[in-house]
Design an enzyme around this catalytic site. Structure first.
Site, PDB file in Angstrom:
ATOM      1  N   ASP A 210       0.853  -1.179   0.000  1.00 47.59           N
ATOM      2  CA  ASP A 210       0.000   0.000   0.000  1.00 47.59           C
ATOM      3  C   ASP A 210       0.896   1.238   0.000  1.00 47.59           C
ATOM      4  O   ASP A 210       2.040   1.174   0.436  1.00 47.59           O
ATOM      5  CB  ASP A 210      -0.930  -0.013   1.220  1.00 47.59           C
ATOM      6  N   HIS A 270       1.424  -7.797   0.218  1.00 48.75           N
ATOM      7  CA  HIS A 270       0.279  -8.660   0.521  1.00 48.75           C
ATOM      8  C   HIS A 270      -0.524  -8.950  -0.740  1.00 48.75           C
ATOM      9  O   HIS A 270      -0.380  -8.275  -1.758  1.00 48.75           O
ATOM     10  CB  HIS A 270      -0.597  -8.033   1.609  1.00 48.75           C
ATOM     11  N   ARG A 280     -15.830 -12.457  -0.051  1.00 50.74           N
ATOM     12  CA  ARG A 280     -15.077 -11.641   0.904  1.00 50.74           C
ATOM     13  C   ARG A 280     -15.319 -10.173   0.586  1.00 50.74           C
ATOM     14  O   ARG A 280     -15.256  -9.767  -0.580  1.00 50.74           O
ATOM     15  CB  ARG A 280     -13.582 -11.936   0.782  1.00 50.74           C
TER      16      ARG A 280
HETATM   17  O1  LIG Z   1      -9.077  -7.253   0.602  1.00 52.27           O
HETATM   18  C1  LIG Z   1      -8.068  -7.265   1.278  1.00 52.27           C
HETATM   19  O2  LIG Z   1      -7.950  -7.961   2.259  1.00 52.27           O
HETATM   20  C2  LIG Z   1      -6.887  -6.406   0.921  1.00 52.27           C
HETATM   21  C3  LIG Z   1      -7.200  -5.234   0.064  1.00 52.27           C
HETATM   22  C4  LIG Z   1      -5.966  -4.476  -0.259  1.00 52.27           C
HETATM   23  O3  LIG Z   1      -4.869  -4.944  -0.108  1.00 52.27           O
HETATM   24  C5  LIG Z   1      -6.059  -3.104  -0.764  1.00 52.27           C
HETATM   25  O4  LIG Z   1      -7.181  -2.615  -1.002  1.00 52.27           O
HETATM   26  O5  LIG Z   1      -4.997  -2.471  -0.914  1.00 52.27           O
HETATM   27 FE   LIG Z   2      -3.380  -3.455  -0.164  1.00 54.74          FE
END
Ligand SMILES: O=C(O)CCC(=O)C(=O)O
Ligand SMILES: [Fe+2]
Length: 347
Positions: A210, A270, A280
């Site tokens: 991020d 991630h 989800r």
């Molecule tokens: O949906 C998720 O758990 C992660 C979403 C994500 O990494 C993001 O929006 O940057």
């Molecule tokens: Fe993310």
């Protein structure tokens, strides 16, 4: 009718969404191998624990954050309604550019060879215009829930930022001068990962970091988020699944915190994998500086033995670099041992 890539009414996985021959599904550690820190915000050792978690993991869960479960339930139900709209309705608010507000994929998706099993909706500022298009007769409840959530999450964001800056050795006076963007302008990313008949062949969201200081992530209780854990005493580099614990938020450390901490705090890579049975939902709130502020390594952390590792960068500059360079964006502002900025034409 041709399938829109975000219309997930597929009976089988189309080639456009099939990642099975690619290298994106490497080894994931069994659940429980190395545990992501869970931090109680009322812990007397909060500062020390948060500092360790930022350094070691770049991700942690928080409890006792003070946000009412009711607000979270409302957010979850509004998100559910939004993504359940027919695709034609959602396309009325489609994004027109990578990082802009609206419905669509994630900004870095052009860097990946396949579509992700994901649909997203980015809110920047007020959601009113879009909500009126999505629900001409009843847009006020969506807006009210988003505004209430933003208010609550923004003060939580400040609390976390404060604790993290203390852990980096700043004092109250210095912390009060840290520029953080006004909550009315901050972005939220709403994400939906529909259930998938063959989850091992798809990817919910490709690996990324991020960009802001930190991200506060709400999820609806369906797991899927994984973080890339570096080699340690427990094992080699591996993907570790972030546990879902009701009413706890996931906090991710972003690129700008990595820069601010002169590389000490880990901007964690991630990704998201998808469930066979459950949709989800997640909502990321990205704490960041105002657009015109240059973020640079804290002067406190710079000394005779440690020069700055990154040159100053604003949030929009970093976003542009991420769109262009994806995972090599930070290398473009990296300063080497001899004090030179790397030549970004070679990236
Ligand atoms: O949906 C998720 O758990 C992660 C979403 C994500 O990494 C993001 O929006 O940057
Ligand atoms: Fe993310």
């Amino acid at each position: 009718m041709m399938h829109h890539p975000q219309n997930f009414q597929f009976d089988s996985i189309p080639d456009s969404h099939d990642w099975s021959d690619l290298y994106y599904h490497p080894f994931a550690a069994p659940v429980g191998s190395g545990s992501i820190p869970v931090i109680d915000l009322n812990d007397p050792k909060l500062i020390e624990k948060i500092g360790m978690a930022c350094k070691e993991w770049g991700v942690f869960l928080i409890s006792n954050h003070g946000i009412e479960p009711e607000i979270l339930n409302q957010l979850g139900s509004q998100m559910h309604q939004l993504f359940a709209l027919p695709v034609e309705a959602k396309l009325k608010v489609a994004k027109t550019d990578g990082y802009g507000a609206g419905y669509g994929g994630i900004p870095i998706s052009p860097h990946f060879p396949k579509y992700m099993w994901h649909e997203g909706y980015i809110i920047t500022g007020s959601p009113l215009d879009h909500a009126q298009k999505l629900w001409p007769d009843d847009y006020s409840s969506f807006c009210a829930v988003i505004e209430e959530y933003k208010k609550a999450i923004n003060s939580l964001g400040w609390r976390l930022m404060h604790a993290i800056l203390l852990s980096l050795g700043m004092n109250e006076e210095e912390i009060n001068h840290t520029p953080i963007e006004d909550s009315s302008k901050i972005s939220m990313h709403l994400n939906s990962y529909p259930a998938c008949p063959d989850p091992d062949r798809v990817l919910g969201m490709g690996p990324h970091t991020d960009s802001g200081f930190l991200t506060i992530l709400y999820t609806n209780g369906v797991s899927g988020l994984q973080v890339l854990r570096h080699k340690d005493d427990v094992g080699p580099e591996r993907w570790v699944t972030v546990p879902v614990i009701p009413n706890k938020f996931v906090i991710n450390i972003g690129d700008l915190m990595h820069v601010l901490s002169n590389g000490r705090y880990h901007n964690v890579v991630h990704r998201v994998i998808v469930s066979r049975t459950n949709q989800r939902l997640s909502a990321g709130y990205f704490l960041r500086p105002p657009v015109d502020v240059k973020v640079e390594p804290l002067s406190k952390l710079i000394g005779p033995k440690e020069g700055p590792v990154y040159k100053p960068v604003t949030w929009p500059e970093l976003l542009r670099m991420k769109c262009m360079l994806y995972d090599k964006a930070l290398q473009a502002i990296k300063i080497d041992d001899l004090g030179r900025v790397l030549d970004d034409t070679k990236l």
